[in-house]
Design a protein around this motif. Structure first.
Motif, PDB file in Angstrom:
ATOM      1  N   LEU A  82       1.007  -1.117   0.048  1.00 30.61           N
ATOM      2  CA  LEU A  82      -0.099   0.100   0.297  1.00 30.61           C
ATOM      3  C   LEU A  82       0.807   0.814   0.263  1.00 30.61           C
ATOM      4  N   PRO A  83       0.748   2.154  -1.167  1.00 35.50           N
ATOM      5  CA  PRO A  83       1.822   3.906  -0.764  1.00 35.50           C
ATOM      6  C   PRO A  83       2.197   4.366  -0.275  1.00 35.50           C
ATOM      7  N   ILE A  84       0.566   4.467   0.672  1.00 35.26           N
ATOM      8  CA  ILE A  84       0.924   5.025   1.503  1.00 35.26           C
ATOM      9  C   ILE A  84       0.539   4.873   2.825  1.00 35.26           C
ATOM     10  N   ALA A  85       0.144   4.024   3.234  1.00 35.52           N
ATOM     11  CA  ALA A  85      -0.027   3.240   3.774  1.00 35.52           C
ATOM     12  C   ALA A  85       1.835   2.141   5.066  1.00 35.52           C
ATOM     13  N   GLU A  86       2.645   2.028   3.236  1.00 39.01           N
ATOM     14  CA  GLU A  86       4.473   2.046   3.054  1.00 39.01           C
ATOM     15  C   GLU A  86       3.897   0.093   4.615  1.00 39.01           C
ATOM     16  N   ILE A  89      -6.236  -1.446  12.121  1.00 32.85           N
ATOM     17  CA  ILE A  89      -5.958  -1.213  12.764  1.00 32.85           C
ATOM     18  C   ILE A  89      -4.858  -2.823  13.908  1.00 32.85           C
ATOM     19  N   PHE A  90      -5.709  -3.697  13.417  1.00 29.53           N
ATOM     20  CA  PHE A  90      -4.634  -5.445  14.092  1.00 29.53           C
ATOM     21  C   PHE A  90      -4.353  -5.873  12.998  1.00 29.53           C
ATOM     22  N   PRO A 121      -2.320   3.701  12.720  1.00 29.74           N
ATOM     23  CA  PRO A 121      -4.085   3.863  13.223  1.00 29.74           C
ATOM     24  C   PRO A 121      -4.231   5.503  11.848  1.00 29.74           C
ATOM     25  N   ALA A 122      -2.868   6.349  12.159  1.00 24.10           N
ATOM     26  CA  ALA A 122      -4.023   7.486  11.059  1.00 24.10           C
ATOM     27  C   ALA A 122      -3.813   7.182  10.008  1.00 24.10           C
ATOM     28  N   VAL A 123      -3.678   5.887   9.595  1.00 24.74           N
ATOM     29  CA  VAL A 123      -3.794   5.973   7.595  1.00 24.74           C
ATOM     30  C   VAL A 123      -5.369   4.935   8.071  1.00 24.74           C
ATOM     31  N   ALA A 124      -5.118   3.882   8.845  1.00 25.91           N
ATOM     32  CA  ALA A 124      -6.392   3.294   9.009  1.00 25.91           C
ATOM     33  C   ALA A 124      -8.272   4.445   9.310  1.00 25.91           C
ATOM     34  N   VAL A 125      -7.844   5.414  10.069  1.00 31.42           N
ATOM     35  CA  VAL A 125      -8.748   6.713  10.711  1.00 31.42           C
ATOM     36  C   VAL A 125      -9.111   6.969   9.421  1.00 31.42           C
ATOM     37  N   ALA A 126      -8.025   7.807   8.656  1.00 36.76           N
ATOM     38  CA  ALA A 126      -8.529   8.496   7.599  1.00 36.76           C
ATOM     39  C   ALA A 126      -9.342   7.925   5.956  1.00 36.76           C
ATOM     40  N   THR A 127      -8.603   6.772   6.083  1.00 35.12           N
ATOM     41  CA  THR A 127      -8.811   5.710   4.678  1.00 35.12           C
ATOM     42  C   THR A 127      -9.967   5.265   5.064  1.00 35.12           C
ATOM     43  N   GLN A 128     -11.116   5.288   5.726  1.00 35.70           N
ATOM     44  CA  GLN A 128     -11.707   5.127   6.435  1.00 35.70           C
ATOM     45  C   GLN A 128     -12.567   6.237   5.601  1.00 35.70           C
ATOM     46  N   ALA A 129     -12.470   7.664   5.610  1.00 32.92           N
ATOM     47  CA  ALA A 129     -13.440   8.431   5.380  1.00 32.92           C
ATOM     48  C   ALA A 129     -13.804   8.535   3.407  1.00 32.92           C
ATOM     49  N   PRO A 130     -13.055   7.958   2.511  1.00 32.77           N
ATOM     50  CA  PRO A 130     -13.456   8.079   0.812  1.00 32.77           C
ATOM     51  C   PRO A 130     -14.048   6.028   1.584  1.00 32.77           C
ATOM     52  N   GLN A 131     -13.918   5.336   1.828  1.00 26.85           N
ATOM     53  CA  GLN A 131     -14.695   3.980   2.018  1.00 26.85           C
ATOM     54  C   GLN A 131     -15.601   4.760   2.088  1.00 26.85           C
ATOM     55  N   ILE A 132     -15.998   5.462   3.247  1.00 26.42           N
ATOM     56  CA  ILE A 132     -17.631   5.505   3.883  1.00 26.42           C
ATOM     57  C   ILE A 132     -18.605   6.227   2.428  1.00 26.42           C
ATOM     58  N   TYR A 159      -2.287  13.852   5.275  1.00 26.09           N
ATOM     59  CA  TYR A 159      -1.329  12.896   4.142  1.00 26.09           C
ATOM     60  C   TYR A 159      -1.579  11.191   4.413  1.00 26.09           C
ATOM     61  N   THR A 160      -2.494  11.027   4.872  1.00 26.74           N
ATOM     62  CA  THR A 160      -2.569   9.678   5.549  1.00 26.74           C
ATOM     63  C   THR A 160      -3.877   9.009   4.998  1.00 26.74           C
ATOM     64  N   VAL A 161      -4.563   9.310   3.642  1.00 25.09           N
ATOM     65  CA  VAL A 161      -5.334   8.803   3.020  1.00 25.09           C
ATOM     66  C   VAL A 161      -4.587   7.670   2.596  1.00 25.09           C
ATOM     67  N   ASP A 162      -5.098   5.888   2.480  1.00 21.47           N
ATOM     68  CA  ASP A 162      -4.760   5.198   1.275  1.00 21.47           C
ATOM     69  C   ASP A 162      -5.610   4.901   0.192  1.00 21.47           C
TER      70      ASP A 162
END
Lengths: 254, 303
Positions: free
Chosen positions: B5-9, B44-45, B50-61, B237-240
């Motif tokens: 994943l390019p942003i989550a690395e 996160i598990f 965590p920062a990427v997980a939270v931010a990436t949820q936004a476009p998904q939702i 800068y955390t949206v993957d």
């Protein structure tokens, strides 16, 4: 003019003292992180060039291959129990630490290299993971430094591989160093050292460029350089996919 | 098959991601919730920062709620005016939420913030839902009087009254704005749509008819999460996007199956199952906060 002659003379004398030279190469000088990147492997191989046979009283020849990844600062945080829950409290910035580190050798490093030569050539984690100063209120700053080594080792980013280098007839050597899947972009330095009697005889250095490529690279650059466009694009793609799904299922189940 | 994943690395199994998206999609289809509250902890598990997980949820939702909103618009079960008031609050909330998120992530406390928010909100909501559905189950067994829904009187005394025709309401704009605002903050710091807070609030505080509640909340969520995506992308800068799209593919397919399963189950059973699931996630997160971690130290690249 005199300085030049002096330098040339010095070089000549060094050349004479160095009866053994290393000739080495890598399987690749470029690693591409693509979407399906699942770790890689760097094959380091080479030979020892000799102008005269080694002195009879010299100890056995040893080879060390070190690959060290992008070096930069790392923020280390420590949790403490506050009111029943674990919270990050103390924080120490370790000034320099490589992201990736692999030290492959014919025998354990301390058996093949003196302390001074390890320090002079920056070989080994004690030199590479460098903590210069910490906030005064922290009594044990070196625990934070040790945490870098411990955590990165457990992630497969730091490895000591004594005995991994294969040396044939004190002439040909090779080793394969695994690169993990969680690699990051940057310039990695690969070095090869020949040692005898715990002293460096000769060394070779080259760079491995690790780069994102293709789609990965495009996405990353866009997210960093054109964040607004990237954000809008993310939303647009999500909406398009949401709409396509709704349309598809309406078609399937009218 | 591993996917980098390019942003989550991080490199994650592609089928694991699609599977997670699908499972959460099935649950969201079954219960009519967005599923963000399950997906963020799950991401996160599996090792997404965590920062990427939270931010990436936004476009998904955003994507998920868009397909839901379209369906509700066709059925005319969206109160657009109410939605816009909720949205105005939501945008302001999101702006502040992303600011709080950025500030705490610089302090290294984002993980704590996300976990604490989850434990508190999931605990309260799950607990209330569980008690209420147990009560309704008990009441449905023996016939008795059905209690009328109570409307809060104080809501009707506030100024800035507006007429909401679709909801048949003439109330102050302050409560919907405040609810939207609060949900906007949660959406930015928890990586959720906030339906699980907004839906009960719309029913019990605003007093909206149940028929338009879900459509209106989806309408608000779609815009707020789109806005949150842009804020996270430009400030943290955390949206993957790659991660979001994969989860979305699983999610939209799963949601359709979930909707089919939901028809075959009783409403009370569904609510108890949802309450138990919410409580289980809450307990797991609370447990992780209390139990001694494997390693007390954590690393962040850079200063």
């Amino acid at each position: 003019m005199r300085a030049w002659v002096g330098a040339l003379l010095l070089l000549a004398s060094l050349g004479a003292a160095r009866a053994e030279e290393v000739v080495a190469s890598l399987s690749q000088n470029q690693v591409s992180i693509t979407a399906f990147f699942d770790g890689s492997e760097i094959f380091v191989f080479g030979a020892v060039k000799r102008y005269s046979p080694p002195p009879a009283d010299a100890g056995p020849l040893q080879v060390l291959v070190s690959i060290v990844g992008p070096i930069g600062p790392v923020t280390v945080r420590r949790k403490e129990r506050v009111a029943g829950i674990w919270i990050n409290t103390d924080e120490v910035i370790v000034d320099r630490a490589p992201y990736f580190y692999a030290n492959a050798s014919t025998v354990p490093v301390r058996e093949m290299l003196s302390h001074t030569d390890q320090m002079r050539n920056q070989i080994g984690l004690p030199w590479l993971v460098d903590l210069r100063g910490a906030p005064e209120e922290i009594a044990d700053p070196f625990d934070f430094r040790d945490a870098v080594v411990r955590l990165r080792s457990s992630e497969g980013l730091y490895s000591e591989l004594p005995g991994a280098v294969r040396l044939v007839d004190e002439t040909l050597f090779d080793v394969s160093v695994p690169l993990p899947a969680n690699l990051v972009e940057g310039d990695y330095t690969a070095r090869v050292f020949l040692t005898r009697d715990r002293q460096v005889v000769d060394s070779f250095e080259t760079t491995i460029a690790v780069r994102r490529s293709g789609l990965e690279d495009w996405i990353y650059r866009l997210a960093q350089d054109q964040a607004l466009i990237y954000g809008l694009l993310s939303v647009a793609l999500a909406l398009a996919l949401g709409w396509a799904a709704a349309a598809l299922f309406r078609y399937l189940r009218p | 098959m591993q996917l980098y994943l390019p942003i989550a690395e991080v490199s994650v199994n592609l089928f694991l991601l699609l599977g997670l998206g699908t499972i959460v999609g099935v649950l969201s289809g079954m219960f009519g919730v967005g599923g963000g509250f399950l997906l963020t902890p799950l991401l996160i598990f599996i090792g997404i920062p965590p920062a990427v997980a939270v931010a990436t949820q936004a476009p998904q939702i955003t994507g998920l709620s868009f397909s839901g909103t379209l369906a509700h618009l066709r059925r005319r079960t969206v109160d657009i005016k109410m939605g816009l008031v909720l949205l105005a609050g939501g945008l302001l909330g999101s702006l502040i939420g992303v600011r709080i998120f950025k500030w705490l992530s610089e302090m290294g406390q984002v993980e704590l913030l996300v976990s604490l928010c989850y434990v508190v909100f999931l605990g309260v909501i799950g607990g209330l839902m569980f008690i209420e559905s147990l009560n309704t189950l008990r009441k449905s067994r023996k016939p008795g009087t059905v209690k009328r829904r109570q409307r809060h009187v104080w809501v009707h005394r506030l100024p800035f009254k507006m007429r909401f025709r679709t909801s048949h309401l003439y109330i102050s704009a302050i409560p919907p704005f405040a609810i939207g605002f609060f949900v906007g903050i949660l959406s930015a710091i928890m990586g959720v749509g906030g339906g699980f807070i907004m839906v009960p609030a719309m029913i019990y505080i605003i007093g909206m008819p149940t028929a338009v509640v879900v459509g209106t909340s989806l309408f608000q969520i779609m815009f707020v999460t789109a806005f949150t995506t842009i804020l996270h992308a430009t400030q943290n800068y955390t949206v993957d996007t790659m991660l979001a799209l994969l989860l979305l593919v699983g999610g939209v397919v799963g949601a359709q199956f979930g909707a089919i399963i939901a028809v075959k189950m009783k409403a009370e059973q569904l609510r108890i199952a949802l309450a138990l699931m919410v409580l289980a996630v809450c307990l797991k997160l609370a447990f992780d906060l209390i139990v001694t971690p494997d390693d007390l130290y954590s690393l962040t690249v850079g200063t």
